[in-house]
Design a protein around this motif. Structure first.
Motif, PDB file in Angstrom:
ATOM      1  N   GLU A  19     -14.477 -61.018  10.669  1.00  0.00           N
ATOM      2  CA  GLU A  19     -14.719 -59.654  11.569  1.00  0.00           C
ATOM      3  C   GLU A  19     -16.229 -59.095  10.972  1.00  0.00           C
ATOM      4  OE1 GLU A  19     -12.994 -58.317  13.907  1.00  0.00           O
ATOM      5  OE2 GLU A  19     -11.104 -59.427  13.739  1.00  0.00           O
ATOM      6  N   GLY A  66     -11.820 -51.730   9.880  1.00  0.00           N
ATOM      7  CA  GLY A  66     -10.971 -50.930  11.070  1.00  0.00           C
ATOM      8  C   GLY A  66     -11.427 -49.743  10.713  1.00  0.00           C
ATOM      9  N   GLU A  73      -8.799 -54.579  11.751  1.00  0.00           N
ATOM     10  CA  GLU A  73      -7.701 -53.406  11.737  1.00  0.00           C
ATOM     11  C   GLU A  73      -6.926 -53.668  10.569  1.00  0.00           C
ATOM     12  OE1 GLU A  73      -4.166 -51.754  14.449  1.00  0.00           O
ATOM     13  OE2 GLU A  73      -5.665 -53.004  15.336  1.00  0.00           O
ATOM     14  N   THR A  75      -3.880 -52.760   8.008  1.00  0.00           N
ATOM     15  CA  THR A  75      -2.300 -52.753   7.925  1.00  0.00           C
ATOM     16  C   THR A  75      -2.024 -52.003   6.567  1.00  0.00           C
ATOM     17  OG1 THR A  75      -1.949 -54.782   6.540  1.00  0.00           O
ATOM     18  CG2 THR A  75      -2.233 -54.844   9.040  1.00  0.00           C
ATOM     19  N   ASP A 190     -11.385 -44.003  18.920  1.00  0.00           N
ATOM     20  CA  ASP A 190     -10.922 -45.555  19.099  1.00  0.00           C
ATOM     21  C   ASP A 190      -9.407 -45.649  18.568  1.00  0.00           C
ATOM     22  OD1 ASP A 190     -10.548 -48.494  18.798  1.00  0.00           O
ATOM     23  OD2 ASP A 190     -12.610 -48.731  18.597  1.00  0.00           O
ATOM     24  N   ARG A 192      -7.859 -48.383  17.827  1.00  0.00           N
ATOM     25  CA  ARG A 192      -7.882 -49.355  16.637  1.00  0.00           C
ATOM     26  C   ARG A 192      -8.199 -48.762  15.223  1.00  0.00           C
ATOM     27  NH1 ARG A 192     -11.825 -51.891  14.431  1.00  0.00           N
ATOM     28  NH2 ARG A 192     -13.458 -51.068  15.817  1.00  0.00           N
ATOM     29  N   VAL A 193      -9.109 -47.626  15.547  1.00  0.00           N
ATOM     30  CA  VAL A 193      -9.496 -46.968  14.131  1.00  0.00           C
ATOM     31  C   VAL A 193      -8.623 -46.031  13.783  1.00  0.00           C
ATOM     32  CG1 VAL A 193     -11.196 -45.379  13.469  1.00  0.00           C
ATOM     33  CG2 VAL A 193     -11.954 -47.115  14.572  1.00  0.00           C
ATOM     34  N   ARG A 194      -7.927 -45.314  14.771  1.00  0.00           N
ATOM     35  CA  ARG A 194      -6.621 -44.456  14.441  1.00  0.00           C
ATOM     36  C   ARG A 194      -5.719 -45.382  13.765  1.00  0.00           C
ATOM     37  NH1 ARG A 194      -7.701 -42.421  19.765  1.00  0.00           N
ATOM     38  NH2 ARG A 194      -5.857 -43.421  20.658  1.00  0.00           N
ATOM     39  N   ARG A 195      -5.205 -46.305  14.018  1.00  0.00           N
ATOM     40  CA  ARG A 195      -4.174 -47.213  13.640  1.00  0.00           C
ATOM     41  C   ARG A 195      -4.492 -47.563  12.228  1.00  0.00           C
ATOM     42  NH1 ARG A 195      -4.200 -49.667  18.762  1.00  0.00           N
ATOM     43  NH2 ARG A 195      -5.295 -51.261  17.931  1.00  0.00           N
ATOM     44  N   SER A 196      -6.030 -47.944  12.075  1.00  0.00           N
ATOM     45  CA  SER A 196      -6.199 -48.494  10.659  1.00  0.00           C
ATOM     46  C   SER A 196      -6.243 -47.130   9.726  1.00  0.00           C
ATOM     47  CB  SER A 196      -7.788 -48.916  10.704  1.00  0.00           C
ATOM     48  OG  SER A 196      -7.988 -50.092  11.419  1.00  0.00           O
ATOM     49  N   TRP A 197      -6.709 -46.034  10.187  1.00  0.00           N
ATOM     50  CA  TRP A 197      -6.863 -44.861   9.362  1.00  0.00           C
ATOM     51  C   TRP A 197      -5.414 -44.391   9.120  1.00  0.00           C
ATOM     52  CZ3 TRP A 197      -4.788 -39.897   9.775  1.00  0.00           C
ATOM     53  CH2 TRP A 197      -4.954 -39.012   8.931  1.00  0.00           C
TER      54      TRP A 197
END
Length: 279
Positions: A19, A66, A73, A75, A190, A192-197
């Motif tokens: 990535e 992420g 991203e 986890t 984004d 994806r960024v919210r999920r990563s955060w």
């Protein structure tokens, strides 16, 4: 970044784990300084990067995977401090950074920096912590709730953005302008960024900083604490405790500054970092 008129800082990227890892730097030779963020992104270091470069240093402010402008991203597993420390070591390897390197960490990035030092993930010449998490000071209540999977599942994008706006506004303290707040919030638009955060804060666990204390007490690496005195998230009392208990540590208090003091007093903080990293 629209408030910055003239700057030598550029954003570039390199591949790590398949990535793209995005980072802010100044394209010049010089001793590298690796700058780590926590629950925000590399934007926290932007106000001091030009000054560090003018002093002959090569600042490298990376976005963790992420987050910010980096790909990938996180986890719950990869967002934990040990996994992030391992990723930073791979990032440094990708950049071909060799030999002792200066490291600075802000917020949870400070936990990652401490882990890198005491577990020898990199050869660290000097360690600076700026309003960092220490001991059992974290996670703060505003992010600790995301350790509950039901809370994560029930939280909407608008709710995350609203919560981050409130946190960023408080963290910026007197430096909070609408443009600056918008700059800081931009990555969270984004999904994806919210999920990563949420994964990173969901993995937040103060055992990583508590477990580092015995090794820190026996560590001879020079350490600098720079602390905005008005930080409501990471209280200056924790910095005072660290400075009193951990040898080879100097504390610089920054009055009238909050959790992101680089925005409140960039000149003072850049000077302190320069003096420390070039000593």
């Amino acid at each position: 970044m629209s408030e910055i008129v003239e700057t030598a800082v550029l954003r570039t990227e390199i591949q790590v784990d398949g990535e793209m890892a995005s980072y802010l730097t100044v394209d010049q030779d010089g001793p590298a300084v690796l700058l780590l963020h926590g629950t925000y992104w590399s934007r926290v270091w932007l106000p001091v990067l030009d000054r560090l470069a003018e002093a002959g240093l090569r600042p490298i402010a990376v976005d963790l995977p992420g987050l910010g402008r980096s790909g990938g991203e996180l986890t719950l597993e990869t967002g934990a401090v040990p996994a992030l420390a391992d990723w930073v070591a791979r990032f440094a390897s990708a950049l071909k950074l060799s030999g002792p390197i200066a490291v600075a960490g802000h917020d949870i990035g400070g936990a990652v920096a401490q882990h890198i030092l005491v577990h020898d993930r990199l050869e660290v010449s000097r360690l600076a912590l700026v309003n960092s998490v220490t001991y059992d000071s974290w996670p703060v209540s505003s992010v600790a709730r995301f350790r509950d999977p039901e809370v994560v599942a029930a939280t909407t994008a608008d709710e995350i953005l609203a919560a981050r706006r409130q946190a960023v506004t408080a963290a910026l303290a007197g430096a909070a302008t609408e443009q600056r707040i918008a700059d800081y919030l931009d990555p969270w638009t984004d999904a994806r960024v919210r999920r990563s955060w949420m994964a990173m804060v969901g993995a937040a666990d103060n055992r990583y900083t508590r477990d580092a204390v015995p090794a820190l007490r026996h560590n001879a690496t020079p350490k600098l604490l720079i602390w905005g005195e008005d930080d409501g998230f990471q209280k200056v009392e924790y910095a005072e405790r660290f400075a009193s208990e951990i040898p080879h540590t100097t504390l610089i208090r920054v009055p009238d500054a909050g959790h992101i003091p680089t925005e409140n007093a960039p000149g003072q903080i850049a000077r302190a970092l320069i003096d420390f990293f070039t000593a």
